[in-house]
Design an enzyme around this catalytic site. Structure first.
Site, short mmCIF file in Angstrom:
data_model
loop_
_atom_site.label_atom_id
_atom_site.label_comp_id
_atom_site.label_asym_id
_atom_site.label_seq_id
_atom_site.Cartn_x
_atom_site.Cartn_y
_atom_site.Cartn_z
N SER A 167 0.68 -1.15 0.08
CA SER A 167 -0.20 -0.56 0.13
C SER A 167 1.29 1.08 -0.01
O SER A 167 0.91 2.68 -0.80
CB SER A 167 -0.79 -0.11 1.04
OG SER A 167 -1.47 -0.83 0.81
N GLN A 176 -8.87 2.99 -0.27
CA GLN A 176 -9.04 2.93 -1.94
C GLN A 176 -9.53 4.89 -2.56
O GLN A 176 -9.02 5.06 -3.06
CB GLN A 176 -8.88 1.67 -2.62
CG GLN A 176 -8.31 0.90 -2.49
CD GLN A 176 -8.31 -0.67 -3.36
OE1 GLN A 176 -9.46 -0.42 -3.92
NE2 GLN A 176 -7.04 -1.69 -3.44
N ASP A 225 -7.56 -7.43 4.55
CA ASP A 225 -6.83 -8.30 4.04
C ASP A 225 -6.40 -9.41 4.19
O ASP A 225 -5.75 -10.66 3.68
CB ASP A 225 -5.70 -7.34 2.97
CG ASP A 225 -5.90 -6.67 2.12
OD1 ASP A 225 -6.89 -6.78 2.00
OD2 ASP A 225 -5.14 -5.41 1.89
N LYS A 251 -13.05 -8.22 -3.82
CA LYS A 251 -11.32 -8.29 -3.60
C LYS A 251 -11.06 -8.62 -5.14
O LYS A 251 -11.71 -9.50 -6.19
CB LYS A 251 -10.85 -8.52 -1.84
CG LYS A 251 -11.09 -8.29 -0.82
CD LYS A 251 -10.79 -6.86 -1.29
CE LYS A 251 -10.94 -5.67 -0.21
NZ LYS A 251 -11.03 -4.39 -0.16
N ARG A 282 -13.89 -13.68 -2.03
CA ARG A 282 -13.63 -14.09 -0.81
C ARG A 282 -13.98 -14.80 0.11
O ARG A 282 -13.18 -16.20 0.61
CB ARG A 282 -11.92 -13.59 -0.08
CG ARG A 282 -10.72 -12.90 -0.91
CD ARG A 282 -9.67 -11.60 -0.69
NE ARG A 282 -8.45 -11.62 -1.36
CZ ARG A 282 -7.90 -10.45 -0.91
NH1 ARG A 282 -7.87 -9.20 -0.34
NH2 ARG A 282 -6.80 -10.77 -2.17
N ARG A 320 -3.42 -13.60 -2.60
CA ARG A 320 -3.85 -13.92 -0.73
C ARG A 320 -4.64 -15.30 -0.87
O ARG A 320 -4.19 -16.16 0.31
CB ARG A 320 -4.99 -12.60 0.20
CG ARG A 320 -3.92 -11.51 -0.14
CD ARG A 320 -4.12 -10.23 1.03
NE ARG A 320 -3.05 -9.53 0.71
CZ ARG A 320 -2.11 -8.99 0.69
NH1 ARG A 320 -1.44 -9.88 1.07
NH2 ARG A 320 -1.41 -7.62 0.32
#
Ligand code: S3P
Length: 422
Positions: free
Chosen positions: A23, A164, A309, A336, A340, A383
């Protein structure tokens, strides 16, 4: 690429230097490209996502030297790109750069890979349009065509806690007349606020509201800490593999990112912060983690953006904790790099976890023996790939992860670093 992962029979031990924060890397390169002069970025991430931001900034006129440090020379004024800008797999690149491009005096186009093209962009198109931006999309999705226009500040109240969206509006606000203000229900990661302040922007924060005035940025010298989202895989592995004792060096400990440490403490895990310090406005330290007996907990509300995350790897952690762990208020996990919620439930179930899907999260009954012995999917999602790898380290039988190469999006040395701890 299919990766076979086998149970480890000894604890993970030693010291690991955690690689650069994804990030902050995006923000460092984008903000440096907007500043007139030379910026030096130390410990820039080598993940594919930050490299997408770097490529886009290059196409917009920043001169880049990538050696030990990343050196950016910019005139502070962007140039019209001569081709559509490829954001790859990176939601942060497309959403932050849209905020930059909305207020330029040229047209541009942003696109990405299959996964990015499915991710929702209305969350930025709507507020940018209120500021006067002209953006067309394919039904709220990339590619985005942006006709730069003059922007006016707005007072925007977001339903989502999203760094974001917030960062997109702050970047648009840098170039807008008047004050741009953004309020979110819970505080999301605040790296943009910290770095914009460090680079001289007229910005102020109070509770969950941030305000910015039209400003010019000063070039900067910044050192990026390690990524707590990458450290999370080692934290969980150490907690669930007996006899583990590991030190994770140089990890960013910004309060808006450390939800995982709060959850681990809530679950009874043994984590300790060593040598806490501050670098360029960001808290940094080392984390020591030992194998622990854990109990389930509830994760919800303001904790969610502080560990968004980490939820796939927290699901793996919860399979090894006594009792029930419930994750709520995490609906946006479906937007995402993959859905997820669905992906975690399906793949962890396939290797023997007791996990069920909710609209806004999942519920896990812990202390299950993960039997393994299955082929699992990473869904083009870094991830997922890394979380499944850690699950494989405690599963009774080998697991096989399809699409393991997606780890390169944020953590190219993931497996090498894990191998150094066995
Ligand atoms: C990010 C913000 C988060 C996070 C993403 C990176 C950022 O997304 O999930 O991986 O760098 O701003 P949202 O802000 O959309 O929640």
């Amino acid at each position: 690429m299919q990766k076979k992962v086998s149970k480890v029979n000894r604890g993970i031990r030693g010291e690991v230097i955690i690689p650069s924060d994804k990030s902050i890397s995006h923000r460092a390169v984008i903000f440096a490209s907007l500043a007139n002069g030379q910026s030096v970025i130390k410990n820039f991430s080598d993940g594919q996502d930050p490299l997408s931001s770097l490529d886009v900034c290059r196409a917009l006129g920043a001169e880049v030297e990538l050696g030990n440090d990343l050196i950016i020379n910019s005139k502070g004024i962007l140039q019209k790109p001569s081709f559509p800008l490829n954001c790859g797999n990176s939601g942060t690149t497309i959403r932050l750069i849209s905020g930059v491009l909305a207020g330029q005096n040229f047209e541009s186009e942003l696109y990405g890979d299959e996964s990015l093209s499915k991710r929702p962009m209305r969350r930025i198109i709507e507020p940018l349009s209120f500021m006067g931006a002209q953006i067309s999309s394919i039904d709220g999705h990339a590619p985005l065509k942006i006709s730069g226009s003059s922007l006016c500040g707005i007072d925007y109240h977001s339903k989502l806690a999203s760094a974001q969206v917030k960062s997109c509006l702050l970047l648009a606000g840098l170039n807008a007349e008047g004050c741009t203000s953004f309020t979110e229900p819970y505080l999301s990661r605040n790296h943009s606020e910290i770095l914009l302040d460090y680079m001289g922007a007229d910005i102020s924060c109070e509770n969950n509201t941030v305000k910015i005035q039209k400003s010019e940025l000063r070039p900067c010298c910044i050192e990026i800490p390690g990524d707590i989202s990458s450290a999370a895989y080692f934290i969980v592995a150490a907690l669930i593999i007996p006899n583990s004792d590991i030190i994770l060096k140089n990890v960013g400990l910004n309060h808006t990112r450390t939800g995982i440490l709060d959850v681990v403490r809530l679950m009874g895990g043994n984590v300790e912060i060593l040598d806490k310090r501050n670098s360029c406005g960001e808290d940094v330290g080392d984390i020591r983690v030992k194998y622990s007996n854990l109990k389930g907990c509830v994760i919800e509300k303001d904790l969610i953006p502080r560990l968004i995350d980490e939820l796939p790897i927290i699901a793996v952690l919860a399979t090894q904790a006594e009792g029930v762990t419930e994750i709520k208020d995490a609906q946006d996990l479906r937007n995402k790099e993959s859905d997820r919620i669905k992906a975690v439930v399906k793949e962890l179930s396939a290797i023997g976890a007791d996990i069920s899907e909710r609209d806004d999260g999942f519920v896990i009954n812990g202390k299950t023996v993960l039997k393994g012995g299955a082929v699992v999917e990473a869904y083009h999602d870094h991830r997922l790939a890394m979380s499944l790898f850690v699950a494989g380290l405690v599963a009774q039988n080998d697991i096989f992860i399809n699409g393991f190469e997606w780890v390169n999006i944020s953590f190219p040395d993931f497996e090498k670093l894990f191998n150094s701890t066995f």
